[in-house]
Motif scaffolding. Structure first.
Motif, mmCIF file in Angstrom:
data_model
loop_
_atom_site.group_PDB
_atom_site.id
_atom_site.type_symbol
_atom_site.label_atom_id
_atom_site.label_comp_id
_atom_site.label_asym_id
_atom_site.label_seq_id
_atom_site.Cartn_x
_atom_site.Cartn_y
_atom_site.Cartn_z
ATOM 1 N N HIS A 198 101.076 56.063 47.973
ATOM 2 C CA HIS A 198 100.840 56.172 49.419
ATOM 3 C C HIS A 198 99.361 56.035 49.776
ATOM 4 C CE1 HIS A 198 104.979 57.355 49.980
ATOM 5 N NE2 HIS A 198 104.834 58.361 49.119
ATOM 6 N N ARG A 250 100.045 59.389 59.759
ATOM 7 C CA ARG A 250 101.247 59.471 60.612
ATOM 8 C C ARG A 250 102.507 59.010 59.884
ATOM 9 N NH1 ARG A 250 98.342 55.002 62.642
ATOM 10 N NH2 ARG A 250 99.397 52.998 62.278
ATOM 11 N N ASP A 251 102.336 58.262 58.797
ATOM 12 C CA ASP A 251 103.483 57.739 58.054
ATOM 13 C C ASP A 251 104.021 58.730 57.028
ATOM 14 O OD1 ASP A 251 103.256 55.289 59.405
ATOM 15 O OD2 ASP A 251 101.818 54.531 57.930
ATOM 16 N N LEU A 252 103.336 59.855 56.836
ATOM 17 C CA LEU A 252 103.710 60.817 55.803
ATOM 18 C C LEU A 252 104.389 62.035 56.406
ATOM 19 C CD1 LEU A 252 101.819 58.979 54.191
ATOM 20 C CD2 LEU A 252 100.876 61.013 53.086
ATOM 21 N N SER A 253 105.207 62.690 55.605
ATOM 22 C CA SER A 253 105.834 63.944 56.024
ATOM 23 C C SER A 253 104.784 65.051 56.065
ATOM 24 C CB SER A 253 106.943 64.322 55.051
ATOM 25 O OG SER A 253 106.387 64.671 53.786
ATOM 26 N N GLN A 266 103.696 65.961 52.562
ATOM 27 C CA GLN A 266 102.816 64.946 51.983
ATOM 28 C C GLN A 266 101.420 65.025 52.590
ATOM 29 O OE1 GLN A 266 105.352 61.590 52.899
ATOM 30 N NE2 GLN A 266 105.922 61.322 50.748
ATOM 31 N N GLN A 267 101.342 65.308 53.881
ATOM 32 C CA GLN A 267 100.032 65.460 54.511
ATOM 33 C C GLN A 267 99.284 66.660 53.936
ATOM 34 O OE1 GLN A 267 100.023 65.321 58.806
ATOM 35 N NE2 GLN A 267 101.572 63.719 58.871
ATOM 36 N N THR A 269 92.939 55.874 55.990
ATOM 37 C CA THR A 269 94.100 55.883 55.104
ATOM 38 C C THR A 269 94.123 57.178 54.293
ATOM 39 O OG1 THR A 269 92.928 54.881 53.243
ATOM 40 C CG2 THR A 269 93.950 53.375 54.857
ATOM 41 N N ARG A 285 98.500 54.134 52.985
ATOM 42 C CA ARG A 285 99.255 54.442 54.193
ATOM 43 C C ARG A 285 98.430 55.327 55.130
ATOM 44 N NH1 ARG A 285 105.249 56.315 52.804
ATOM 45 N NH2 ARG A 285 105.503 55.797 55.008
ATOM 46 N N TRP A 286 98.919 55.471 56.371
ATOM 47 C CA TRP A 286 98.232 56.285 57.368
ATOM 48 C C TRP A 286 98.866 57.678 57.405
ATOM 49 C CZ3 TRP A 286 94.081 53.715 58.743
ATOM 50 C CH2 TRP A 286 94.132 52.325 58.756
#
Length: 244
Positions: A120, A126-129, A132-133, A87, A123-124
């Motif tokens: 977040h 892959r779920d972030l822009s 955000q990553q 996560t 969250r994983w």
């Protein structure tokens, strides 16, 4: 203090990437490395990170030679390089196994709050822009509280609005513990906004053309930043004309 003394790098095929790089980076300073393609910016960063070995000269942190990865030196790449099976919170806390669980949780929560990702945490990647990553990667680098943080064009793939937002997050985290930062960037405007000094490198082989002191305080006003950017752009242009 981070010091580079007459650092050179020649690859096995004979390519001279760096020649005679000498500069001292003060504690808490943000130093930008700028220059055209082939001037060795990333090579110099890799040497400081201990990911490659210099052909000559030395790099030292508080007197200790940096010739291998060092726990006091953090690195942020152009890509976030997050672990997809963890996560966001787990990615940020990945390098904190030596801390107690409560301290690890506290540091991770604080870092995520500082970069605007508290909601977040579970969250994983892959779920972030992309932005955000990259915020996650920056939080992960700061949470370990390194003495030195090396940034290899961490904002280059982002749009202008996201990049400006991340500049603010970076400076906010830096203000808390004030690590020494060495930033590689192709963007002289970015150097003008973030850095205390800019080292302009001349290519083939990479060597120092000029070290430019940036007088604009952080956060700087737009007019002053624009003036500094113009000066840096002129110096960069002169370095390219003087190459060879």
């Amino acid at each position: 203090m981070l010091t580079f003394r007459n650092v050179s790098k020649t690859y096995a095929d004979g390519t001279r990437a760096l020649a005679g790089i000498s500069v001292e980076v003060a504690r808490g300073e943000i130093l930008a490395l700028v220059g055209g393609s082939g001037c060795g910016k990333t090579t110099l960063l890799r040497l400081a990170a201990g990911l490659d070995t210099a052909s000559g000269g030395t790099i030292r942190l508080d007197g200790e030679v940096l010739d291998r990865p060092h726990p006091g030196v953090g690195l942020v790449f152009q890509e976030p390089r997050l672990l997809p099976w963890l996560t966001i919170a787990q990615n940020v806390g990945f390098g904190l196994a030596d801390l107690s669980a409560p301290e690890r949780v506290r540091r991770v929560a604080h870092a995520l709050e500082r970069v605007g990702l508290a909601e977040h945490a579970d969250r994983w990647p892959r779920d972030l822009s992309g932005g955000q990553q990259q915020r996650t990667a920056i939080a992960r680098a700061f949470v370990a509280q390194p003495k030195v943080l090396l940034l290899d064009e961490p904002f280059s793939a982002l749009d202008a609005v996201t990049r400006q937002d991340l500049h603010g997050h970076l400076l906010g985290l830096w203000a808390e513990t004030r690590p020494t930062i060495v930033l590689v960037t192709h963007d002289v405007g970015e150097a003008a906004v973030l850095a205390d000094r800019a080292v302009v490198l001349r290519p083939k082989p990479g060597r120092i053309h000029e070290i430019f002191a940036i007088a604009t305080p952080r956060p700087g006003d737009p007019d002053a930043n624009a003036s500094t950017t113009r000066q840096l752009r002129a110096i960069l242009g002169a370095s390219l004309r003087a190459s060879g």
